[in-house]
Enzyme design. Sequence first.
Site, short mmCIF file in Angstrom:
data_model
loop_
_atom_site.label_atom_id
_atom_site.label_comp_id
_atom_site.label_asym_id
_atom_site.label_seq_id
_atom_site.Cartn_x
_atom_site.Cartn_y
_atom_site.Cartn_z
N GLY A 320 0.82 -1.20 0.00
CA GLY A 320 0.00 0.00 0.00
C GLY A 320 0.86 1.25 0.00
CB SER A 321 0.19 4.64 1.30
OG SER A 321 -1.00 4.82 0.54
CB VAL A 322 4.55 1.19 3.14
CG1 VAL A 322 6.05 1.00 3.40
CG2 VAL A 322 3.79 1.13 4.46
#
Length: 609
Positions: A320-322
């Site tokens: 995801g946004s990591v």
Amino acid sequence: MQLEQRIKRRHFLVLFFMTIVWIGLLARLWWIQLGAPHHFSRRGVDLVKGAVKQRQQSIVLHSGRGDILDRHGYAFTGSEHLALILFPLARGSLQGTDGIKQLAKIVGQPPDHLTATMEKAKAPVLLRNPAGKLIVLTEQQSSEVNSLAIPGVVALKVTERYRQDEVAKHLIGYIHQNPSLVQTLYPEEVASGKMNQESTIGASGLERSFDRFLQGVEPSVLSYYVDGQGRPLRGLDIRYSKQENEYYPLSLTTTLDVEIQRRMERVADQVGLHEGSLVVLDVKNGDILAMVSRPAYDQTKVNAQSREWQNRAVKQLPPGSVFKTVVAAAALGEGVVLPTDRFTCTGDYGRYHFSCWKKEGHGTLTMEEAYAQSCNIAFAEIAKRVGAKKLEEYALRLGLSVPVGHTTAHLFKLDGFKQIDGEERGSIFAKEASAQDEGVLIQTAIGQRDVRVTPLQAANLMVTILRGGQPVQVRLVNQISYKNGQSFFRFPVQDLGQPGIDYVTASKLRKMMRKVVTDGTGKMLNDSVWQIAGKSGTAQTGGAGSSANHYWFVGYAPYDEPLYAISAVAENRPSWGQNQAMEMFRLAIDELSDQTTRSSRPRAGNSPE
């Protein structure tokens, strides 16, 4: 006359062939009895051992394998205790006596429990309580048991390889019997008789990756030799074989801190983590201080098909946004975007069914703000400026598309040797996908589609940034030692072998990660005992009709003087309710703060005068 000659000739031939057959049978019997009783047939069957086993009852008191220790010398394996050993032949020894009552009184257990234990036993067993925990005896209890001199009942020191209440089970792994694998991995040892089909070998974790080093001496075995009725043979009733060696078996000293490991496992259980992981690294060198994987499993009763024994901290997942950290690093490193550059988010990209998690949009915001708020639209635009090739390059530089565990194959001349068993490498674009496709590119920018990262890689990403952009290999084992304590081999801290990123870019990323907590998606961590910096991530699992997500929070603390890099992942969670990963991260920081404070206090007797 001719008829008589034919009859005599026939009798002669019959006698001749019978003589040949008898000679062959005698030769065969000689070969079986004396020529090759230990290596009979092509399979090398040991007839002598097989015959002895039919009248021998044995129990292993020590596996002969080396121990696995934490950095302070605490043993995760090899717990030695005095225990009561019951052989099935004891049933006959106790008939018509009050031996059960005497034993029960000495060991403090109900007579019915001892009776039931022996009735169920088909092989020698250790006395355990109804919950399955070993009943540990004192020296006095042991002496009293042995003074009874009951055949088949004895109290001795027993070393259990695993404890039921132990921690770090996924890292330690387990051992099993696998005859075909023994033959494949250790042909020379099998040929020389050092190992056989009943030898145990490592199946997972450190037990597997360091199996060749942990394989030490033959196991210590207690045996009773009995007759056909199960009665002990006079003069050959009990034997205890124990191997004494000054140097072997070898032991492993890991980088783990058992107290931190225990605290992190409590955190995972406190939040009710059903599936996921928690990783804590030392920011100075990338050493693993703790690594938790859930679901849990029992090392003594492993169901290989359940896959619960697999270490989820080294298995790849969509981050995801990591992954926006990689996009930001590439944009800043290549100079195509400044932290103050502005972007507009209306909530919808307009194509590819791509939208922001905030339906009404974030409005106009800087790159720094877009990172803190985890804006999908802004990072889709940033990824287009960076390009697919540079995204792949920076993911590699930061160690997100290669295994990061410590390898030392060139030193041991072992092909494929690595410290961390089962570690996966991660990926950015699938081979069949076109990296030039805009739809593919923008999904990649937010850590979806084909992007896969392990929680260990994500934690090491934090270490890399804190080290000024230079990635290191993650160590799990610090040293291999001889039995007498002398060092056999020390594993040095090693770079990952990637160019990394520049120091200025790494510094900018640190400031942006701090803003995630003060002004962005990580606000719930703002009241922690330490100042925190990091990045949140929510990845859709992609299953048809599935609303489950993988929740991430990756970061470090304290912000000004970092000590720990942490990756917290809660897998397959519903899209509503508590963010388990962020809650786990918060509790982990509380525990680490408390542990750091306690460990820094002067110990009794060591305070300054």
